[in-house]
Design an enzyme around this catalytic site. Structure first.
Site, PDB file in Angstrom:
ATOM      1  CB  VAL A 150      -0.738   0.067   1.461  1.00  0.00           C
ATOM      2  CG1 VAL A 150      -1.815   1.138   1.172  1.00  0.00           C
ATOM      3  CG2 VAL A 150      -1.478  -1.203   1.445  1.00  0.00           C
ATOM      4  CE  LYS A 194     -12.907   2.907   1.063  1.00  0.00           C
ATOM      5  NZ  LYS A 194     -12.434   3.657   0.027  1.00  0.00           N
ATOM      6  CG  LEU A 196      -3.962  -2.677  -1.137  1.00  0.00           C
ATOM      7  CD1 LEU A 196      -3.923  -4.223  -2.038  1.00  0.00           C
ATOM      8  CD2 LEU A 196      -3.358  -1.588  -2.273  1.00  0.00           C
ATOM      9  CG  HIS A 411      -7.218  31.595  -1.603  1.00  0.00           C
ATOM     10  ND1 HIS A 411      -8.433  32.282  -1.610  1.00  0.00           N
ATOM     11  CD2 HIS A 411      -7.318  30.851  -0.300  1.00  0.00           C
ATOM     12  CE1 HIS A 411      -8.851  32.052  -0.548  1.00  0.00           C
ATOM     13  NE2 HIS A 411      -8.311  30.950   0.331  1.00  0.00           N
ATOM     14  CD  GLU A 412      -5.871  27.455   0.751  1.00  0.00           C
ATOM     15  OE1 GLU A 412      -5.575  27.502   1.781  1.00  0.00           O
ATOM     16  OE2 GLU A 412      -6.818  27.273   0.261  1.00  0.00           O
ATOM     17  CG  HIS A 415      -5.473  31.626   4.120  1.00  0.00           C
ATOM     18  ND1 HIS A 415      -6.158  32.515   4.715  1.00  0.00           N
ATOM     19  CD2 HIS A 415      -6.262  30.979   3.356  1.00  0.00           C
ATOM     20  CE1 HIS A 415      -7.085  32.511   3.955  1.00  0.00           C
ATOM     21  NE2 HIS A 415      -7.328  31.481   3.117  1.00  0.00           N
ATOM     22  CG  ASP A 489     -10.784  31.974   3.629  1.00  0.00           C
ATOM     23  OD1 ASP A 489     -10.769  31.206   4.559  1.00  0.00           O
ATOM     24  OD2 ASP A 489     -10.173  32.297   2.786  1.00  0.00           O
TER      25      ASP A 489
HETATM   26  P1  ADP Z   1     -11.290   0.831  -1.848  1.00  0.00           P
HETATM   27  O1  ADP Z   1     -11.449  -0.479  -1.048  1.00  0.00           O
HETATM   28  O2  ADP Z   1     -10.472   2.043  -1.286  1.00  0.00           O
HETATM   29  O3  ADP Z   1     -12.256   1.146  -2.815  1.00  0.00           O
HETATM   30  P2  ADP Z   1      -9.150  -1.095  -3.057  1.00  0.00           P
HETATM   31  O4  ADP Z   1      -8.325  -1.187  -1.655  1.00  0.00           O
HETATM   32  O5  ADP Z   1     -10.230  -1.908  -3.521  1.00  0.00           O
HETATM   33  O6  ADP Z   1      -9.763   0.338  -2.893  1.00  0.00           O
HETATM   34  O7  ADP Z   1      -8.087  -0.601  -4.259  1.00  0.00           O
HETATM   35  C1  ADP Z   1      -8.497  -0.981  -5.600  1.00  0.00           C
HETATM   36  C2  ADP Z   1      -6.929  -1.341  -6.277  1.00  0.00           C
HETATM   37  O8  ADP Z   1      -6.292  -0.075  -6.398  1.00  0.00           O
HETATM   38  C3  ADP Z   1      -6.053  -2.193  -5.184  1.00  0.00           C
HETATM   39  O9  ADP Z   1      -6.264  -3.416  -5.156  1.00  0.00           O
HETATM   40  C4  ADP Z   1      -4.813  -1.695  -5.741  1.00  0.00           C
HETATM   41  O10 ADP Z   1      -4.515  -2.877  -6.694  1.00  0.00           O
HETATM   42  C5  ADP Z   1      -4.839  -0.414  -5.977  1.00  0.00           C
HETATM   43  N1  ADP Z   1      -4.383   0.673  -4.765  1.00  0.00           N
HETATM   44  C6  ADP Z   1      -5.552   1.334  -4.470  1.00  0.00           C
HETATM   45  N2  ADP Z   1      -4.851   2.143  -3.691  1.00  0.00           N
HETATM   46  C7  ADP Z   1      -3.622   1.761  -3.652  1.00  0.00           C
HETATM   47  C8  ADP Z   1      -2.233   2.517  -2.975  1.00  0.00           C
HETATM   48  N3  ADP Z   1      -2.532   3.461  -2.016  1.00  0.00           N
HETATM   49  N4  ADP Z   1      -1.312   1.775  -3.393  1.00  0.00           N
HETATM   50  C9  ADP Z   1      -1.236   0.743  -4.077  1.00  0.00           C
HETATM   51  N5  ADP Z   1      -2.078   0.248  -4.454  1.00  0.00           N
HETATM   52  C10 ADP Z   1      -3.334   0.956  -4.511  1.00  0.00           C
HETATM   53 ZN    ZN Z   2      -9.200  30.861   2.144  1.00  0.00          ZN
END
Ligand code: ADP
Ligand code: ZN
Ligand code: MG
Length: 585
Positions: A150, A194, A196, A411-412, A415, A489
């Site tokens: 990940v 997520k 993953l 803009h940012e 600030h 703001d």
């Molecule tokens: P979500 O559950 O958040 O919808 P997934 O985990 O199902 O996302 O992600 C789908 C695919 O995209 C993963 O299986 C992976 O192959 C790829 N992927 C998504 N985010 C990442 C990440 N941060 N790093 C590496 N691969 C990712």
């Molecule tokens: Zn602002």
């Protein structure tokens, strides 16, 4: 109702039957007496693979047919449960070398896999045990980390590390006084990793992973969803420590479930709540839920003792995107002369892409190269794939074009500059121009935690910082190009000014009197209050303007750095403002 009951028990019986049948068959074949080695040999001979050296050695010297139900390779590369085509591609390559095959270096090393679906199905379809991973063996050799699959969501990974430690040794963890939530809620847009992450937590801790999707519970029949939840938890408790992952939690735990369309889903959620309350924190069962819409969740679910830890999994910023791209580019053949630069360049042009989008981009580029008969992927294919996805049917609305991005950066920075150079302003925590949520950018401040009361000077400083955004737009782009981006703001500046006048007695003209109910005051007083608020705001605006004008150079540097890196933390902001260059990230 009855058809569901009977069909599920029928399939349950038949599966048991099948299991027994396979046991008998092994005996009948005399295979039960074979030693492991002989069995391995036999399997290797029977099942297709490339050459005798490759397949059996693929997993770090172990045979490919160990006890586990799935391998990391099948897990991460074949999560949709299709037949693993790599073996066929590889085999056919021996006969006719295909361009796709030569682009995808990985395919050459993929072993033949028996189990193509990433989970083992237990008695009912919702009870899915996905075993802990087999240890991956990639080009770097033996690597004990699943979390490294990940990329680009470091904060989320760090937060989950504690959960991993807990799962590895629940008793020890609780004995040391560690306190852990039972439920972890992963919140973030689709495709950010997520699922993953949840799998990586289980893999990292080497515990079983139970997968269920919220929509599966969503049935119209009395009690079906509830009994599935009950079974899922019973199964999991028997195998603790383990992870239960409930994907699309909003579809079981949503507020909308009172609707007449789903008369029984209240039972499902009640069952889930009862199960979560029913075990002790040290039993070693961690429930990870994932949702895109935390607002849609039933309040009962996010009360302490249930899903009480929230981990945000945002879309990756430019640094994260570079990491994700590099990770997936490693798996294909890229023109060596462009290798270092390509991820950086593509990352910069893909604001708003999720991890899944970026993975898709790399795949599309590899496909394009194959179709064009090339033997490696160059910038041209990557750009092509990027444009294809950008133009695609789900064209991102969060996409900000270059002009907007520039305005947002100034803009940012406005600030941030005011905050940095104004006495008594709160220290800056982070500035970003990523489109996370409704606004295009954000500067966050770090209030000192025990600030019980605020001085007049601090309040004025806060107002000035709020003004910095619009002032920057006006100075840099001209009066005709100011945007609507400053409305919140102004809300906060106005709120402060109003409090100063009506509550804090900080305005000389109206003195130390409070005006809680303005409508109860005489029209003259009301007008005077309004006048004083205006004066405070106007003065604040002018102070911010003078300050930004006198720091025009720093302002530009900071905006440029934001355009380049999209997020800057406090230290990086300080470096830029001191005129130093940031080392390339
Ligand atoms: P979500 O559950 O958040 O919808 P997934 O985990 O199902 O996302 O992600 C789908 C695919 O995209 C993963 O299986 C992976 O192959 C790829 N992927 C998504 N985010 C990442 C990440 N941060 N790093 C590496 N691969 C990712
Ligand atoms: Zn602002
Ligand atoms: Mg998912």
């Amino acid at each position: 109702k009855s058809s569901v009951g009977s069909s599920s028990s029928a399939s349950c019986k038949s599966r048991k039957h099948k299991e027994r049948a396979s046991v008998w068959n092994l005996r009948e074949l005399g295979l039960s007496d074979l030693g492991t080695q002989q069995l391995d040999e036999l399997v290797n001979r029977v099942l297709p693979h490339l050459s005798p050296q490759e397949a059996p050695l693929a997993f770090g010297g172990q045979t490919a047919w160990r006890t586990s139900h799935l391998s990391t390779h099948s897990f991460f590369h074949n999560k949709h449960g299709e037949e693993d085509i790599s073996q066929y591609i590889s085999i056919s390559h021996q006969l006719h070398p295909s361009p796709l095959q030569s682009v995808c270096t990985d395919l050459q090393y993929w072993p033949a896999l028996v189990q193509t679906r990433g989970f083992k199905t237990l008695r009912s379809k919702t009870r899915r045990l996905q075993s802990a991973f087999e240890r991956p063996a990639d080009s770097e050799g033996f690597t004990p980390s699943f979390m490294k699959h990940v990329k680009g969501v470091e904060e989320a990974k760090n937060e989950l590390q504690e959960v991993v430690e807990f799962l590895k040794n629940p008793q020890k963890f609780t004995a040391l006084g560690g306190k852990l939530p039972k439920g972890v809620l992963l919140v973030g847009p689709p495709g950010t990793g997520k699922t993953l992450l949840a799998r990586a937590v289980a893999g990292e801790a080497e515990v079983p992973f139970y997968y269920a999707s919220g929509s599966e519970f969503d049935e119209m029949f009395v009690g079906v969803g509830a009994s599935r939840i009950r079974n899922l938890f019973r199964e999991a408790k028997a195998n603790a420590p383990c992870v239960i992952f409930i994907d699309e939690l909003d579809s079981v735990g949503g507020k909308r479930i009172e609707s007449p369309m789903h008369p029984y889903s209240r039972q499902t959620i009640n069952q889930l709540l009862a199960e979560m309350d029913g075990f002790k924190p040290n039993e070693g069962v961690i429930i990870i839920g994932a949702t895109n819409f935390p607002e849609a969740l039933d309040n009962a679910l996010i009360r302490p003792g249930r899903f009480d830890m929230q981990v945000t999994v945002p879309k990756p910023d430019v640094k994260g995107r570079t990491e994700i791209l590099n990770w997936y580019l490693k798996k294909i053949k890229v023109d060596p002369s462009e290798k270092l630069e390509s991820a950086n360049i593509i990352a910069r042009g893909t604001v708003g892409f999720s991890g899944a989008d970026l993975e898709n981009l790399v795949n599309q580029a590899a496909l394009k190269a194959a179709v064009d008969g090339k033997d490696m992927v160059t910038m041209k294919e990557l750009e092509f794939a990027k444009d294809k996805i950008l133009m695609g049917p789900e064209r991102r609305s969060a996409e900000i074009d270059d002009k907007n991005k520039r305005i947002t950066a100034y803009h940012e920075s406005g600030h941030a500059i005011v905050a940095f150079y104004t006495k008594d302003a709160m220290p800056i925590n982070k500035a970003t121009i990523m489109p996370r949520g409704p606004s295009l950018g954000h500067v966050s401040m770090l209030p000192e935690n025990d600030r019980w009361s605020e001085t007049r000077s601090q309040l004025l400083a806060q107002m000035d910082v709020s003004m910095g955004g619009r002032v920057a737009e006006e100075i840099i782009f001209g009066h005709d190009y100011i945007t609507t981006g400053a409305s919140s703001d102004f809300d906060s500046a106005t709120r402060i000014a109003k409090m100063m006048v009506t509550r804090y007695g900080m305005c000389e003209k109206l003195g130390i009197m409070t005006y809680t109910d303005l409508s109860a005051q005489s029209p003259e007083t009301q007008a005077a209050v309004e006048q004083e608020i205006r004066v405070l705001l106007k003065e604040s605006y002018e102070r911010a303007k003078a300050l930004l004008k006198s720091h025009a150079k720093e302002h530009k540097n900071l905006a440029d750095a934001l355009l380049m890196y999209e997020t800057l933390d406090a230290k990086e902001i300080q470096l830029v403002l001191e005129g130093k260059t940031l080392e390339t990230r």
